[in-house]
Design a protein around this motif. Structure first.
Motif, PDB file in Angstrom:
ATOM      1  N   GLU A  63       0.829  -1.209   0.000  1.00  0.00           N
ATOM      2  CA  GLU A  63       0.000   0.000   0.000  1.00  0.00           C
ATOM      3  C   GLU A  63       0.860   1.254   0.000  1.00  0.00           C
ATOM      4  OE1 GLU A  63      -0.392  -2.636   2.033  1.00  0.00           O
ATOM      5  OE2 GLU A  63      -2.305  -3.441   1.302  1.00  0.00           O
ATOM      6  N   SER A  64       1.910   1.272   0.804  1.00  0.00           N
ATOM      7  CA  SER A  64       2.758   2.470   0.851  1.00  0.00           C
ATOM      8  C   SER A  64       3.569   2.617  -0.436  1.00  0.00           C
ATOM      9  CB  SER A  64       3.670   2.457   2.080  1.00  0.00           C
ATOM     10  OG  SER A  64       4.580   1.389   2.023  1.00  0.00           O
ATOM     11  N   LYS A  65       3.987   1.525  -1.022  1.00  0.00           N
ATOM     12  CA  LYS A  65       4.699   1.613  -2.300  1.00  0.00           C
ATOM     13  C   LYS A  65       3.779   2.219  -3.367  1.00  0.00           C
ATOM     14  CE  LYS A  65       8.017  -2.190  -1.693  1.00  0.00           C
ATOM     15  NZ  LYS A  65       7.858  -2.412  -0.270  1.00  0.00           N
ATOM     16  N   GLN A  66       2.508   1.844  -3.334  1.00  0.00           N
ATOM     17  CA  GLN A  66       1.560   2.396  -4.296  1.00  0.00           C
ATOM     18  C   GLN A  66       1.262   3.866  -4.010  1.00  0.00           C
ATOM     19  OE1 GLN A  66      -1.948  -0.201  -4.550  1.00  0.00           O
ATOM     20  NE2 GLN A  66      -0.599  -1.928  -4.154  1.00  0.00           N
ATOM     21  N   ALA A  67       0.934   4.180  -2.757  1.00  0.00           N
ATOM     22  CA  ALA A  67       0.500   5.542  -2.402  1.00  0.00           C
ATOM     23  C   ALA A  67       1.632   6.560  -2.449  1.00  0.00           C
ATOM     24  CB  ALA A  67      -0.139   5.532  -1.012  1.00  0.00           C
ATOM     25  N   LEU A  68       2.810   6.182  -1.973  1.00  0.00           N
ATOM     26  CA  LEU A  68       3.898   7.151  -1.849  1.00  0.00           C
ATOM     27  C   LEU A  68       4.839   7.188  -3.043  1.00  0.00           C
ATOM     28  CD1 LEU A  68       4.829   6.430   1.879  1.00  0.00           C
ATOM     29  CD2 LEU A  68       3.397   8.288   0.984  1.00  0.00           C
ATOM     30  N   LEU A  69       4.903   6.076  -3.795  1.00  0.00           N
ATOM     31  CA  LEU A  69       5.863   5.995  -4.890  1.00  0.00           C
ATOM     32  C   LEU A  69       5.233   5.718  -6.248  1.00  0.00           C
ATOM     33  CD1 LEU A  69       8.550   3.947  -2.945  1.00  0.00           C
ATOM     34  CD2 LEU A  69       8.674   6.379  -3.565  1.00  0.00           C
ATOM     35  N   GLY A  70       3.924   5.487  -6.280  1.00  0.00           N
ATOM     36  CA  GLY A  70       3.251   5.266  -7.550  1.00  0.00           C
ATOM     37  C   GLY A  70       3.482   3.900  -8.164  1.00  0.00           C
ATOM     38  N   VAL A  71       3.888   2.925  -7.356  1.00  0.00           N
ATOM     39  CA  VAL A  71       4.052   1.566  -7.889  1.00  0.00           C
ATOM     40  C   VAL A  71       2.662   1.021  -8.220  1.00  0.00           C
ATOM     41  CG1 VAL A  71       4.846  -0.783  -7.393  1.00  0.00           C
ATOM     42  CG2 VAL A  71       6.185   1.186  -6.588  1.00  0.00           C
ATOM     43  N   ARG A  72       2.514   0.479  -9.393  1.00  0.00           N
ATOM     44  CA  ARG A  72       1.206  -0.012  -9.843  1.00  0.00           C
ATOM     45  C   ARG A  72       0.847  -1.327  -9.151  1.00  0.00           C
ATOM     46  NH1 ARG A  72       1.136  -1.245 -15.373  1.00  0.00           N
ATOM     47  NH2 ARG A  72       3.228  -1.977 -15.030  1.00  0.00           N
ATOM     48  N   LEU A  88      12.206  -0.343 -10.355  1.00  0.00           N
ATOM     49  CA  LEU A  88      12.201   0.697 -11.390  1.00  0.00           C
ATOM     50  C   LEU A  88      11.046   1.673 -11.180  1.00  0.00           C
ATOM     51  CD1 LEU A  88      13.177  -1.374 -14.561  1.00  0.00           C
ATOM     52  CD2 LEU A  88      14.597   0.300 -13.322  1.00  0.00           C
ATOM     53  N   GLU A  89       9.884   1.163 -10.800  1.00  0.00           N
ATOM     54  CA  GLU A  89       8.753   2.052 -10.524  1.00  0.00           C
ATOM     55  C   GLU A  89       8.986   2.844  -9.237  1.00  0.00           C
ATOM     56  OE1 GLU A  89       4.863   0.236 -10.922  1.00  0.00           O
ATOM     57  OE2 GLU A  89       5.441  -0.695 -12.826  1.00  0.00           O
ATOM     58  N   MET A  90       9.631   2.228  -8.254  1.00  0.00           N
ATOM     59  CA  MET A  90       9.942   2.937  -7.006  1.00  0.00           C
ATOM     60  C   MET A  90      10.878   4.112  -7.258  1.00  0.00           C
ATOM     61  SD  MET A  90      10.502  -0.226  -4.298  1.00  0.00           S
ATOM     62  CE  MET A  90      11.088   0.840  -2.952  1.00  0.00           C
ATOM     63  N   VAL A  91      11.958   3.878  -8.001  1.00  0.00           N
ATOM     64  CA  VAL A  91      12.940   4.941  -8.216  1.00  0.00           C
ATOM     65  C   VAL A  91      12.360   6.059  -9.071  1.00  0.00           C
ATOM     66  CG1 VAL A  91      14.186   4.032 -10.249  1.00  0.00           C
ATOM     67  CG2 VAL A  91      15.423   5.337  -8.493  1.00  0.00           C
ATOM     68  N   SER A  92      11.546   5.705 -10.057  1.00  0.00           N
ATOM     69  CA  SER A  92      10.899   6.737 -10.876  1.00  0.00           C
ATOM     70  C   SER A  92       9.882   7.514 -10.053  1.00  0.00           C
ATOM     71  CB  SER A  92      10.225   6.100 -12.099  1.00  0.00           C
ATOM     72  OG  SER A  92      11.198   5.539 -12.955  1.00  0.00           O
ATOM     73  N   ALA A  94       9.931   8.024  -6.864  1.00  0.00           N
ATOM     74  CA  ALA A  94      10.624   8.888  -5.905  1.00  0.00           C
ATOM     75  C   ALA A  94      10.952  10.240  -6.539  1.00  0.00           C
ATOM     76  CB  ALA A  94      11.891   8.204  -5.401  1.00  0.00           C
ATOM     77  N   LEU A  95      11.374  10.224  -7.795  1.00  0.00           N
ATOM     78  CA  LEU A  95      11.666  11.485  -8.482  1.00  0.00           C
ATOM     79  C   LEU A  95      10.392  12.265  -8.766  1.00  0.00           C
ATOM     80  CD1 LEU A  95      14.529  10.548 -10.968  1.00  0.00           C
ATOM     81  CD2 LEU A  95      14.672  12.047  -8.978  1.00  0.00           C
ATOM     82  N   VAL A  96       9.347  11.573  -9.177  1.00  0.00           N
ATOM     83  CA  VAL A  96       8.074  12.234  -9.467  1.00  0.00           C
ATOM     84  C   VAL A  96       7.504  12.919  -8.225  1.00  0.00           C
ATOM     85  CG1 VAL A  96       5.635  11.785 -10.038  1.00  0.00           C
ATOM     86  CG2 VAL A  96       7.447  10.777 -11.430  1.00  0.00           C
ATOM     87  N   HIS A  97       7.662  12.269  -7.056  1.00  0.00           N
ATOM     88  CA  HIS A  97       7.070  12.779  -5.824  1.00  0.00           C
ATOM     89  C   HIS A  97       8.026  13.650  -5.008  1.00  0.00           C
ATOM     90  CE1 HIS A  97       4.342   9.425  -6.835  1.00  0.00           C
ATOM     91  NE2 HIS A  97       3.440  10.260  -6.358  1.00  0.00           N
ATOM     92  N   SER A  98       9.111  14.101  -5.617  1.00  0.00           N
ATOM     93  CA  SER A  98      10.053  14.972  -4.921  1.00  0.00           C
ATOM     94  C   SER A  98      10.608  15.986  -5.910  1.00  0.00           C
ATOM     95  CB  SER A  98      11.216  14.146  -4.339  1.00  0.00           C
ATOM     96  OG  SER A  98      12.097  13.728  -5.365  1.00  0.00           O
ATOM     97  N   GLY A  99      11.398  16.888  -5.397  1.00  0.00           N
ATOM     98  CA  GLY A  99      12.068  17.854  -6.260  1.00  0.00           C
ATOM     99  C   GLY A  99      13.499  17.455  -6.551  1.00  0.00           C
ATOM    100  N   ALA A 100      13.886  16.244  -6.176  1.00  0.00           N
ATOM    101  CA  ALA A 100      15.270  15.794  -6.308  1.00  0.00           C
ATOM    102  C   ALA A 100      15.673  15.582  -7.758  1.00  0.00           C
ATOM    103  CB  ALA A 100      15.479  14.507  -5.515  1.00  0.00           C
ATOM    104  N   THR A 101      16.978  15.552  -7.968  1.00  0.00           N
ATOM    105  CA  THR A 101      17.512  15.285  -9.307  1.00  0.00           C
ATOM    106  C   THR A 101      18.093  13.875  -9.434  1.00  0.00           C
ATOM    107  OG1 THR A 101      19.659  16.238  -8.710  1.00  0.00           O
ATOM    108  CG2 THR A 101      18.039  17.714  -9.733  1.00  0.00           C
TER     109      THR A 101
END
Length: 166
Positions: A63-72, A88-92, A94-101
């Motif tokens: 649930e947290s992987k889906q809600a916080l990181l967008g994992v399908r 791969l979905e987690m790392v992507s 993380a960038l989508v849900h933050s301002g990090a580079t």
């Protein structure tokens, strides 16, 4: 203990990474499952890390992987949490849900239980990504107890981030 995963070595890697991130105007985000925030902790142990550390997300449950990181949900259902597809979905995410580079994500089986014939204890997937780039992922099979697996995961994650940062 493996010297490459000693507290001193992890600290040196984090300091090197912080200096590289600062010099190149990078900011970092971590998405952690099996390490429970250990990567973020090592990075934020460095004084001044707020100049280059954006945030850390510790997401253990589906649930947290889906809600916080967008994992399908389909990814988790078909491949499981410990898989190339999930990291791969987690790392992507993380960038989508933050301002990090720069981002790193880890998911694995630290033990002592939870392993299977296909995914034994010590199996860890690590993913890295630079904003605007393609994600990369690598599977590791670490030996040792829970602490050793987690410590080696942190070391490998930091090494990969350092390679991405320079």
């Amino acid at each position: 203990m493996d010297d490459t995963a000693s507290p001193e070595h992890l600290s040196r890697l984090a300091q090197e990474l912080g200096a590289a991130a600062l010099a190149r105007h990078h900011s970092l985000v971590t998405a952690e499952s099996c390490t429970g925030g250990w990567i973020a902790k090592v990075l934020t142990d460095i004084a001044g890390s707020s100049a280059w550390f954006e945030c850390g997300i510790a997401a253990y449950s589906y649930e947290s992987k889906q809600a916080l990181l967008g994992v399908r949900p389909e990814t988790l259902e078909h491949h499981g949490a410990v898989s190339r597809e999930t990291v791969l979905e987690m790392v992507s995410g993380a960038l989508v849900h933050s301002g990090a580079t720069l981002a790193v994500a880890v998911t694995g089986i630290a033990g002592p239980s939870g392993g299977t014939a296909d995914k034994p204890v010590g199996t860890v997937w690590i993913g890295w990504k630079r904003r605007g780039g393609y994600a990369a992922a690598e599977v590791f099979h670490f030996e040792g107890d829970r602490d050793a697996v987690r410590r080696r995961t942190v070391a490998a994650a930091l090494k990969g981030l350092l390679a991405l940062a320079v």
